[in-house]
Scaffold this motif. Sequence first.
Motif, mmCIF file in Angstrom:
data_model
loop_
_atom_site.group_PDB
_atom_site.id
_atom_site.type_symbol
_atom_site.label_atom_id
_atom_site.label_comp_id
_atom_site.label_asym_id
_atom_site.label_seq_id
_atom_site.Cartn_x
_atom_site.Cartn_y
_atom_site.Cartn_z
ATOM 1 N N ASP A 19 -6.494 32.473 24.211
ATOM 2 C CA ASP A 19 -6.800 33.319 25.366
ATOM 3 C C ASP A 19 -5.696 33.341 26.420
ATOM 4 O OD1 ASP A 19 -9.486 34.001 24.496
ATOM 5 O OD2 ASP A 19 -10.020 31.932 24.965
ATOM 6 N N PHE A 20 -4.805 32.349 26.381
ATOM 7 C CA PHE A 20 -3.751 32.257 27.396
ATOM 8 C C PHE A 20 -2.415 32.026 26.686
ATOM 9 C CE2 PHE A 20 -7.755 30.519 28.995
ATOM 10 C CZ PHE A 20 -8.001 31.365 30.075
ATOM 11 N N GLU A 21 -1.702 33.098 26.431
ATOM 12 C CA GLU A 21 -0.484 33.026 25.630
ATOM 13 C C GLU A 21 0.622 32.215 26.283
ATOM 14 O OE1 GLU A 21 0.728 36.955 24.665
ATOM 15 O OE2 GLU A 21 -1.009 37.379 23.390
ATOM 16 N N ASP A 22 0.646 32.192 27.628
ATOM 17 C CA ASP A 22 1.743 31.504 28.319
ATOM 18 C C ASP A 22 1.468 30.020 28.558
ATOM 19 O OD1 ASP A 22 -0.271 31.900 30.144
ATOM 20 O OD2 ASP A 22 1.071 32.289 31.833
ATOM 21 N N ILE A 23 0.342 29.507 28.076
ATOM 22 C CA ILE A 23 0.033 28.096 28.265
ATOM 23 C C ILE A 23 1.004 27.241 27.458
ATOM 24 C CG2 ILE A 23 -1.629 28.027 26.365
ATOM 25 C CD1 ILE A 23 -1.771 26.050 29.677
ATOM 26 N N SER A 24 1.362 26.103 27.997
ATOM 27 C CA SER A 24 2.286 25.182 27.330
ATOM 28 C C SER A 24 1.883 23.748 27.634
ATOM 29 C CB SER A 24 3.723 25.417 27.798
ATOM 30 O OG SER A 24 3.847 25.090 29.181
ATOM 31 N N ILE A 25 2.411 22.827 26.869
ATOM 32 C CA ILE A 25 2.129 21.407 27.122
ATOM 33 C C ILE A 25 2.624 21.015 28.511
ATOM 34 C CG2 ILE A 25 2.823 19.070 26.461
ATOM 35 C CD1 ILE A 25 2.525 19.872 23.562
ATOM 36 N N SER A 26 3.777 21.559 28.915
ATOM 37 C CA SER A 26 4.314 21.252 30.242
ATOM 38 C C SER A 26 3.351 21.683 31.345
ATOM 39 C CB SER A 26 5.666 21.948 30.443
ATOM 40 O OG SER A 26 6.635 21.428 29.567
ATOM 41 N N LYS A 27 2.724 22.842 31.165
ATOM 42 C CA LYS A 27 1.802 23.320 32.195
ATOM 43 C C LYS A 27 0.535 22.477 32.229
ATOM 44 C CE LYS A 27 -0.271 27.381 34.245
ATOM 45 N NZ LYS A 27 -0.263 28.846 34.343
ATOM 46 N N ILE A 28 0.041 22.079 31.064
ATOM 47 C CA ILE A 28 -1.143 21.216 31.029
ATOM 48 C C ILE A 28 -0.852 19.905 31.744
ATOM 49 C CG2 ILE A 28 -2.713 19.932 29.518
ATOM 50 C CD1 ILE A 28 -2.372 22.152 27.439
ATOM 51 N N ARG A 29 0.327 19.341 31.480
ATOM 52 C CA ARG A 29 0.699 18.089 32.138
ATOM 53 C C ARG A 29 0.897 18.292 33.641
ATOM 54 N NH1 ARG A 29 4.912 15.881 27.505
ATOM 55 N NH2 ARG A 29 3.321 14.942 26.147
ATOM 56 N N PHE A 30 1.405 19.457 34.011
ATOM 57 C CA PHE A 30 1.577 19.779 35.429
ATOM 58 C C PHE A 30 0.226 19.798 36.138
ATOM 59 C CE2 PHE A 30 1.397 23.168 38.646
ATOM 60 C CZ PHE A 30 2.296 22.671 39.579
ATOM 61 N N LEU A 31 -0.770 20.449 35.527
ATOM 62 C CA LEU A 31 -2.102 20.515 36.123
ATOM 63 C C LEU A 31 -2.725 19.134 36.212
ATOM 64 C CD1 LEU A 31 -3.419 23.738 34.330
ATOM 65 C CD2 LEU A 31 -2.641 23.530 36.699
ATOM 66 N N GLU A 32 -2.437 18.293 35.226
ATOM 67 C CA GLU A 32 -2.911 16.904 35.289
ATOM 68 C C GLU A 32 -2.228 16.169 36.439
ATOM 69 O OE1 GLU A 32 -2.752 12.738 32.734
ATOM 70 O OE2 GLU A 32 -2.220 14.627 31.751
#
Length: 230
Positions: A19-32
């Motif tokens: 559903d979110f093509e621009d999601i990345s591991i870096s962004k997930i870690r950023f939100l964490e």
Amino acid sequence: MPAPSTRSIGQVLKVLKEDFEDISISKIRFLEGEGLVSPERAPSGYRRYSEQDVARLRYILEVQQKHYLPLKVIREHLEKLDAGEQPVTASAAEPPPLEPVVTPTPPERQPPAKRPINISRRELLRLSGLSDAQLSELERHALVLPRRGSVQYGRDALTVAVAARKLAVYGMDARHLRAIKQAAEREASLIDQSLAAHGRRRPGSRQAVVDVMQLVLHAHAALLRSSITS
């Protein structure tokens, strides 16, 4: 097959990519790193995301994508959800702000500074999940303290409180965290002495302190990981 109880960060990425093509591991870690999601850690040290964590990430990404909400507003919405209040749906979200949404920078660049937070003791208990007795024990050991000259607690206090709750599952209490604090104080003294010896410890040199601190943190993590896995 039933859905797994927890997922690795790679599995979470695969689920959200639909559903979110621009999601990345870096962004997930950023939100964490921003404190918007707090996955558990497996004994191996890897992140393990529950279904609630995945749903939380999906909510964050949806309001960012559809309504361009800044992280400050998203954090407020999540706090309402955590407090059991009516979830803020996309249709109820605020209109797009004039400024762009904060996005994580590539790993090789300096990460954006986190916004300061000021929360009461009651809010700290709610957000961290600690009991009053657990927080009092951390305060007794000077592991969690309000900001100097204030009764409000900052981001570091919340981080330590959340970590203390999670470490308790593995049998680590305030006494163990005190040993970690003592090690951190020795590292801070080492950084201060090193910068002073090289003429970098002067007014306006905060960036040098941050740079050295980040390098020490990376080295510390690598050496700790090596000691555990060797």
